[in-house]
Scaffold this motif. Structure first.
Motif, PDB file in Angstrom:
ATOM      1  N   MET A 126      -8.420   5.461  -4.288  1.00 33.98           N
ATOM      2  CA  MET A 126      -7.566   6.345  -3.493  1.00 33.98           C
ATOM      3  C   MET A 126      -6.506   7.038  -4.342  1.00 33.98           C
ATOM      4  SD  MET A 126      -4.931   4.021  -1.255  1.00 33.98           S
ATOM      5  CE  MET A 126      -4.382   5.543  -0.499  1.00 33.98           C
ATOM      6  N   TRP A 127      -6.580   6.911  -5.664  1.00 32.29           N
ATOM      7  CA  TRP A 127      -5.566   7.569  -6.486  1.00 32.29           C
ATOM      8  C   TRP A 127      -5.545   9.092  -6.288  1.00 32.29           C
ATOM      9  CZ3 TRP A 127      -5.283   4.744 -11.916  1.00 32.29           C
ATOM     10  CH2 TRP A 127      -4.837   3.431 -11.702  1.00 32.29           C
ATOM     11  N   PRO A 128      -6.678   9.781  -6.170  1.00 29.09           N
ATOM     12  CA  PRO A 128      -6.595  11.225  -5.896  1.00 29.09           C
ATOM     13  C   PRO A 128      -5.883  11.531  -4.581  1.00 29.09           C
ATOM     14  CG  PRO A 128      -8.764  10.668  -6.744  1.00 29.09           C
ATOM     15  CD  PRO A 128      -8.080   9.364  -6.456  1.00 29.09           C
ATOM     16  N   ALA A 129      -6.207  10.784  -3.519  1.00 36.06           N
ATOM     17  CA  ALA A 129      -5.540  11.010  -2.232  1.00 36.06           C
ATOM     18  C   ALA A 129      -4.070  10.651  -2.313  1.00 36.06           C
ATOM     19  CB  ALA A 129      -6.226  10.190  -1.142  1.00 36.06           C
ATOM     20  N   SER A 130      -3.742   9.595  -3.043  1.00 35.65           N
ATOM     21  CA  SER A 130      -2.353   9.191  -3.227  1.00 35.65           C
ATOM     22  C   SER A 130      -1.559  10.292  -3.922  1.00 35.65           C
ATOM     23  CB  SER A 130      -2.292   7.905  -4.045  1.00 35.65           C
ATOM     24  OG  SER A 130      -0.984   7.614  -4.479  1.00 35.65           O
ATOM     25  N   ALA A 131      -2.100  10.814  -5.017  1.00 36.98           N
ATOM     26  CA  ALA A 131      -1.396  11.862  -5.759  1.00 36.98           C
ATOM     27  C   ALA A 131      -1.171  13.089  -4.890  1.00 36.98           C
ATOM     28  CB  ALA A 131      -2.200  12.230  -7.008  1.00 36.98           C
ATOM     29  N   LYS A 132      -2.168  13.449  -4.094  1.00 39.45           N
ATOM     30  CA  LYS A 132      -2.029  14.611  -3.204  1.00 39.45           C
ATOM     31  C   LYS A 132      -0.935  14.368  -2.175  1.00 39.45           C
ATOM     32  CE  LYS A 132      -4.815  17.572  -0.126  1.00 39.45           C
ATOM     33  NZ  LYS A 132      -4.043  17.383   1.118  1.00 39.45           N
ATOM     34  N   ALA A 133      -0.920  13.177  -1.568  1.00 38.89           N
ATOM     35  CA  ALA A 133       0.077  12.880  -0.539  1.00 38.89           C
ATOM     36  C   ALA A 133       1.481  12.836  -1.121  1.00 38.89           C
ATOM     37  CB  ALA A 133      -0.262  11.551   0.138  1.00 38.89           C
ATOM     38  N   GLY A 150       6.070  14.841   4.295  1.00 42.29           N
ATOM     39  CA  GLY A 150       5.764  13.425   4.123  1.00 42.29           C
ATOM     40  C   GLY A 150       4.866  12.850   5.198  1.00 42.29           C
ATOM     41  N   THR A 151       4.187  13.705   5.957  1.00 42.15           N
ATOM     42  CA  THR A 151       3.402  13.230   7.098  1.00 42.15           C
ATOM     43  C   THR A 151       2.310  12.263   6.681  1.00 42.15           C
ATOM     44  OG1 THR A 151       3.851  15.256   8.335  1.00 42.15           O
ATOM     45  CG2 THR A 151       1.976  13.937   9.046  1.00 42.15           C
ATOM     46  N   GLN A 152       1.566  12.588   5.617  1.00 42.13           N
ATOM     47  CA  GLN A 152       0.462  11.714   5.228  1.00 42.13           C
ATOM     48  C   GLN A 152       0.970  10.345   4.786  1.00 42.13           C
ATOM     49  OE1 GLN A 152      -3.388  12.037   4.990  1.00 42.13           O
ATOM     50  NE2 GLN A 152      -2.473  10.019   5.287  1.00 42.13           N
ATOM     51  N   LEU A 153       2.025  10.313   4.006  1.00 41.36           N
ATOM     52  CA  LEU A 153       2.573   9.027   3.594  1.00 41.36           C
ATOM     53  C   LEU A 153       3.041   8.233   4.809  1.00 41.36           C
ATOM     54  CD1 LEU A 153       4.637   9.798   0.347  1.00 41.36           C
ATOM     55  CD2 LEU A 153       2.337   8.831   0.545  1.00 41.36           C
ATOM     56  N   THR A 182      11.415   6.452   3.993  1.00 43.56           N
ATOM     57  CA  THR A 182      12.493   5.968   3.137  1.00 43.56           C
ATOM     58  C   THR A 182      11.996   5.784   1.713  1.00 43.56           C
ATOM     59  OG1 THR A 182      12.036   3.616   3.448  1.00 43.56           O
ATOM     60  CG2 THR A 182      13.437   4.700   5.110  1.00 43.56           C
ATOM     61  N   SER A 183      12.946   5.595   0.812  1.00 42.77           N
ATOM     62  CA  SER A 183      12.589   5.310  -0.579  1.00 42.77           C
ATOM     63  C   SER A 183      11.821   3.997  -0.679  1.00 42.77           C
ATOM     64  CB  SER A 183      13.858   5.243  -1.432  1.00 42.77           C
ATOM     65  OG  SER A 183      13.549   4.917  -2.768  1.00 42.77           O
ATOM     66  N   GLY A 184      12.243   2.983   0.079  1.00 42.99           N
ATOM     67  CA  GLY A 184      11.546   1.710   0.053  1.00 42.99           C
ATOM     68  C   GLY A 184      10.109   1.829   0.509  1.00 42.99           C
ATOM     69  N   ALA A 185       9.894   2.632   1.549  1.00 42.17           N
ATOM     70  CA  ALA A 185       8.534   2.816   2.056  1.00 42.17           C
ATOM     71  C   ALA A 185       7.669   3.566   1.050  1.00 42.17           C
ATOM     72  CB  ALA A 185       8.569   3.560   3.381  1.00 42.17           C
ATOM     73  N   ALA A 186       8.204   4.642   0.478  1.00 41.90           N
ATOM     74  CA  ALA A 186       7.415   5.434  -0.466  1.00 41.90           C
ATOM     75  C   ALA A 186       7.054   4.617  -1.698  1.00 41.90           C
ATOM     76  CB  ALA A 186       8.208   6.679  -0.868  1.00 41.90           C
ATOM     77  N   ARG A 187       7.998   3.849  -2.206  1.00 45.02           N
ATOM     78  CA  ARG A 187       7.707   3.040  -3.390  1.00 45.02           C
ATOM     79  C   ARG A 187       6.721   1.918  -3.045  1.00 45.02           C
ATOM     80  NH1 ARG A 187      10.686   2.958  -8.234  1.00 45.02           N
ATOM     81  NH2 ARG A 187      12.545   3.897  -7.297  1.00 45.02           N
ATOM     82  N   GLY A 188       6.879   1.324  -1.861  1.00 45.49           N
ATOM     83  CA  GLY A 188       5.950   0.291  -1.436  1.00 45.49           C
ATOM     84  C   GLY A 188       4.541   0.823  -1.265  1.00 45.49           C
ATOM     85  N   LEU A 189       4.410   2.043  -0.734  1.00 42.55           N
ATOM     86  CA  LEU A 189       3.093   2.649  -0.594  1.00 42.55           C
ATOM     87  C   LEU A 189       2.447   2.891  -1.950  1.00 42.55           C
ATOM     88  CD1 LEU A 189       3.689   5.289   2.222  1.00 42.55           C
ATOM     89  CD2 LEU A 189       2.155   3.334   2.337  1.00 42.55           C
ATOM     90  N   LEU A 190       3.241   3.357  -2.905  1.00 40.72           N
ATOM     91  CA  LEU A 190       2.683   3.626  -4.222  1.00 40.72           C
ATOM     92  C   LEU A 190       2.159   2.340  -4.861  1.00 40.72           C
ATOM     93  CD1 LEU A 190       2.011   5.556  -6.461  1.00 40.72           C
ATOM     94  CD2 LEU A 190       4.381   5.427  -7.262  1.00 40.72           C
ATOM     95  N   LEU A 191       2.867   1.236  -4.673  1.00 38.72           N
ATOM     96  CA  LEU A 191       2.369  -0.033  -5.187  1.00 38.72           C
ATOM     97  C   LEU A 191       1.033  -0.391  -4.537  1.00 38.72           C
ATOM     98  CD1 LEU A 191       2.516  -2.677  -6.746  1.00 38.72           C
ATOM     99  CD2 LEU A 191       3.998  -3.593  -4.939  1.00 38.72           C
ATOM    100  N   ILE A 192       0.913  -0.181  -3.250  1.00 39.04           N
ATOM    101  CA  ILE A 192      -0.353  -0.460  -2.568  1.00 39.04           C
ATOM    102  C   ILE A 192      -1.456   0.451  -3.092  1.00 39.04           C
ATOM    103  CG2 ILE A 192      -1.511  -0.348  -0.335  1.00 39.04           C
ATOM    104  CD1 ILE A 192       1.251  -1.156   0.859  1.00 39.04           C
ATOM    105  N   HIS A 193      -1.123   1.695  -3.350  1.00 37.96           N
ATOM    106  CA  HIS A 193      -2.114   2.633  -3.884  1.00 37.96           C
ATOM    107  C   HIS A 193      -2.613   2.194  -5.259  1.00 37.96           C
ATOM    108  CE1 HIS A 193      -0.320   6.118  -1.267  1.00 37.96           C
ATOM    109  NE2 HIS A 193      -0.822   5.122  -0.551  1.00 37.96           N
ATOM    110  N   LEU A 216      13.231  11.290   4.428  1.00 39.39           N
ATOM    111  CA  LEU A 216      12.498  12.506   4.778  1.00 39.39           C
ATOM    112  C   LEU A 216      11.985  12.416   6.209  1.00 39.39           C
ATOM    113  CD1 LEU A 216      11.195  15.193   3.855  1.00 39.39           C
ATOM    114  CD2 LEU A 216       9.238  13.843   3.034  1.00 39.39           C
ATOM    115  N   ALA A 217      12.387  13.370   7.041  1.00 37.10           N
ATOM    116  CA  ALA A 217      11.905  13.424   8.424  1.00 37.10           C
ATOM    117  C   ALA A 217      10.412  13.732   8.435  1.00 37.10           C
ATOM    118  CB  ALA A 217      12.666  14.491   9.208  1.00 37.10           C
ATOM    119  N   THR A 218       9.682  13.043   9.317  1.00 36.20           N
ATOM    120  CA  THR A 218       8.233  13.257   9.424  1.00 36.20           C
ATOM    121  C   THR A 218       7.882  13.469  10.890  1.00 36.20           C
ATOM    122  OG1 THR A 218       7.889  10.862   9.527  1.00 36.20           O
ATOM    123  CG2 THR A 218       7.679  11.901   7.380  1.00 36.20           C
TER     124      THR A 218
END
Length: 610
Positions: A383-390, A399-402, A366-377, A352-354
């Motif tokens: 931060m679960w509310p902010a994570s779900a929103k992003a 995908g700017t916030q992610l 990338t998929s790797g980045a998004a999945r890695g961020l979710l693990l950190i969340h 996804l272009a950002t």
């Protein structure tokens, strides 16, 4: 990891750092307390330098240069540096300096407590300056609290700097598999030869980058890299304790995530020197010291799927107004999981272009980045509310916030650009032979094993939060590497705290420490998600720590504590909750939220008392 490692990209672990805007954190909390308002990269506690000492201590080991704490006036706090032997086995090696901040006891002093906020890479000086009165509230006012920056970290010298500038360090990882993580094209067919080939290719890039990074570290740091292992930090604590409190004084300690590793080393290397010790968010010390780092996630992730399901179930119950990942109230959590997997699979084919934002460069997700961020969340329920929103925004095309959570903001300090590796590569075992050096194929196969047997959603997603690996290229070995035993006998049992659903430092590690030291440790189990007990509010857990440190009361082994806050709170939840608390309990709640604020740099990972 504890990050007590740094950020949703790194946790502190207190793990390892995404850099959150501090203004959101402090403004939100202050407004909340007065009834108006409403955890680096994502790495375990924050490592961002709060200040820079203008001078270094000079002279013989034990010399201290005290001075004002830059960045503000702190009543009752002394700042400075202490000179320590560089090598405790070779006096001719010279000296190093350890940056320190000391909050003085306000009542009759019982001794000193050393603080470690995790990582490795977290600054104890910063932690104390940001949360001094709140740590005092938690641990009691009869202790001198000593925040220190371990070897190679923060303001201690020499600092770990493997690149010539912050820009050079950022460009080195920009848009690489180090920054974007490893992409698993789909978890639906982990036996696919094509998937294995894709993983091998990514790991070839990863190893090439790690080799280049290690060579740069060797060029810039040389022999200084030999002295940054955890065993040497234990020697520093022993040395500093006797400077501050006198010869033979007991060493008292509080730390989490990687800080639990430092604590485990401390009590087992110097059991006769230990007074009170609290470790939280436990890392398995046997694996840390005996297994290469690419094998660590296999046990680290044993509670991750449980945490992920809690994230989805809590989101489902919260409904669209609090968790926009849902389509309607009480939507089956499996639906959310399916949509997220479809999103990850789509990103694996088409990132996804950002566009650029106010805080970071343009790029892509990338998929790797998004999945890695979710693990950190998952490490930070606050931060679960902010994570779900992003994630909802990204799934809708924005995908700017992610992406902002991946890329460090411009102007980041050039401190400690490889501090974590400087520790882990001295602690983990060096390859015994060429056959022991992990290849790209080995890394791919170990990741697939973890996906199949432990965590199908996050088995290859640890690298963003815990940037380990490549130690076979590291250009140094330390003067001492501790590998146990881990069954020391202590005069006072150590307090071991584990969450039931910690996604990176699982309760199994806390049980392990407790079983190895059955008469010298007690395990407190916090029944909730998140990385370390600090990630959520539990008056029960906080009171047990305070009673232990201030009154010497050791809780019963296996004591269980509930958490006091939901992960997706309704507006006004904490305002009403705080009204119902006694003044003493309200102070403890405020204390833990402000310690969160100090450990998790920025506001989105912090419990909001609204």
């Amino acid at each position: 990891m504890f990050k007590f490692e740094g950020t949703p990209t790194r946790a502190v672990r207190w793990r390892n750092q995404t850099h959150w805007p501090t203004k959101y954190l402090l403004a939100g909390f202050i407004l909340t307390l007065f009834g108006v308002y409403n955890l680096s990269r994502l790495q375990h506690f924050s490592c961002l330098p709060l200040f820079r000492f203008s001078k270094q201590a000079t002279g013989e080991p034990g010399a201290i240069l005290w001075g004002p704490c830059p960045g503000g006036v702190y009543t009752g706090i002394d700042c400075g540096s202490i000179v320590v032997p560089k090598d405790y086995f070779n006096p001719s090696a010279g000296t190093s300096t350890i940056a320190i901040a000391r909050q003085n006891a306000t009542k009759h002093k019982k001794g000193s407590v050393f603080l470690n906020p995790g990582g490795p890479g977290g600054s104890g000086v910063n932690l104390l300056l940001r949360a001094r009165e709140h740590i005092t509230e938690l641990l009691g006012d009869q202790w001198d609290l000593i925040g220190f920056d371990p070897r190679g970290i923060g303001q201690s010298t020499p600092a770990t700097k493997c690149f010539s500038s912050a820009l050079e360090a950022q460009l080195f990882v920009a848009n690489t598999v180090i920054e974007q993580g490893i992409t698993v094209s789909s978890i639906s067919n982990l036996s696919s030869p094509l998937l294995r080939d894709q993983l091998i290719e990514q790991h070839k890039q990863f190893l090439a980058l790690k080799k280049s990074q290690a060579e740069s570290c060797g060029t810039h740091m040389g022999d200084e890299l030999r002295y940054m292992g955890t065993a040497t930090v234990v020697r520093d604590m022993n040395f500093m304790s006797q400077v501050f409190d006198g010869e033979g004084a007991k060493i008292n300690y509080w730390g989490g995530s990687y800080g639990s590793i430092l604590g485990a080393y401390l009590v087992n290397m110097l059991p006769h020197r230990i007074g009170y010790a609290v470790i939280d968010g436990i890392v398995n010390p046997i694996d840390w010291s005996s297994e290469p780092s690419h094998k660590w996630p296999f046990k680290w992730l044993s509670s991750t799927e449980k945490t992920y399901r809690m994230y989805l179930e809590d989101c489902s119950r919260a409904g669209p107004s609090l968790c926009p990942l849902t389509a309607y109230q009480d939507e089956p959590w499996e639906h959310l999981a399916q949509r997220l997997e479809q999103f990850f699979d789509h990103l694996a084919v088409e990132p996804l272009a950002t566009p650029s934002s106010s805080r970071s460069r343009p790029g892509y997700l990338t998929s790797g980045a998004a999945r890695g961020l979710l693990l950190i969340h998952l490490e930070r329920p606050g931060m679960w509310p902010a994570s779900a929103k992003a994630f909802a925004e990204a799934m809708a095309g924005n995908g700017t916030q992610l992406h902002d959570w991946i890329v460090p903001p411009s102007g980041i300090s050039h401190e400690n650009d490889a501090a974590r590796l400087a520790v882990t590569c001295l602690d983990s075992p060096p390859p015994g032979s060429v056959a022991d050096v992990p290849s790209a194929e080995d890394l791919a196969d170990e990741g697939l094993r973890t996906l199949r047997e432990v965590s199908p959603h996050f088995g290859m997603s640890v690298g963003m939060g815990e940037p380990d690996g490549g130690c076979q290229y590291w250009p140094a070995e330390g003067p001492e590497r501790f590998t146990g035993p881990w069954n020391a006998t202590l005069d006072i049992p150590m307090l071991v705290i584990s969450n039931t659903a910690d996604p990176v430092t699982p309760i199994s590690s806390g049980v392990l420490i407790n079983s190895l030291m059955p008469n010298s440790s007690v395990l407190v189990i916090q029944e909730g998600p998140g990385h370390t007990s600090i990630s959520m509010v539990s008056l029960c857990t906080m009171k047990l720590q305070r009673q232990y440190m201030s009154e010497g009361i050791v809780p019963a082994n296996g004591t269980r504590c509930a958490v006091d806050n939901p992960t997706f709170p309704e507006p006004g939840f904490w305002r009403e909750k705080m009204k119902a608390l006694s003044p003493e309990d309200a102070k403890l709640v405020k204390a833990v939220t402000m310690i969160q604020a100090a450990l998790f740099e920025g506001g989105d990972g912090v419990t909001k008392l609204s």
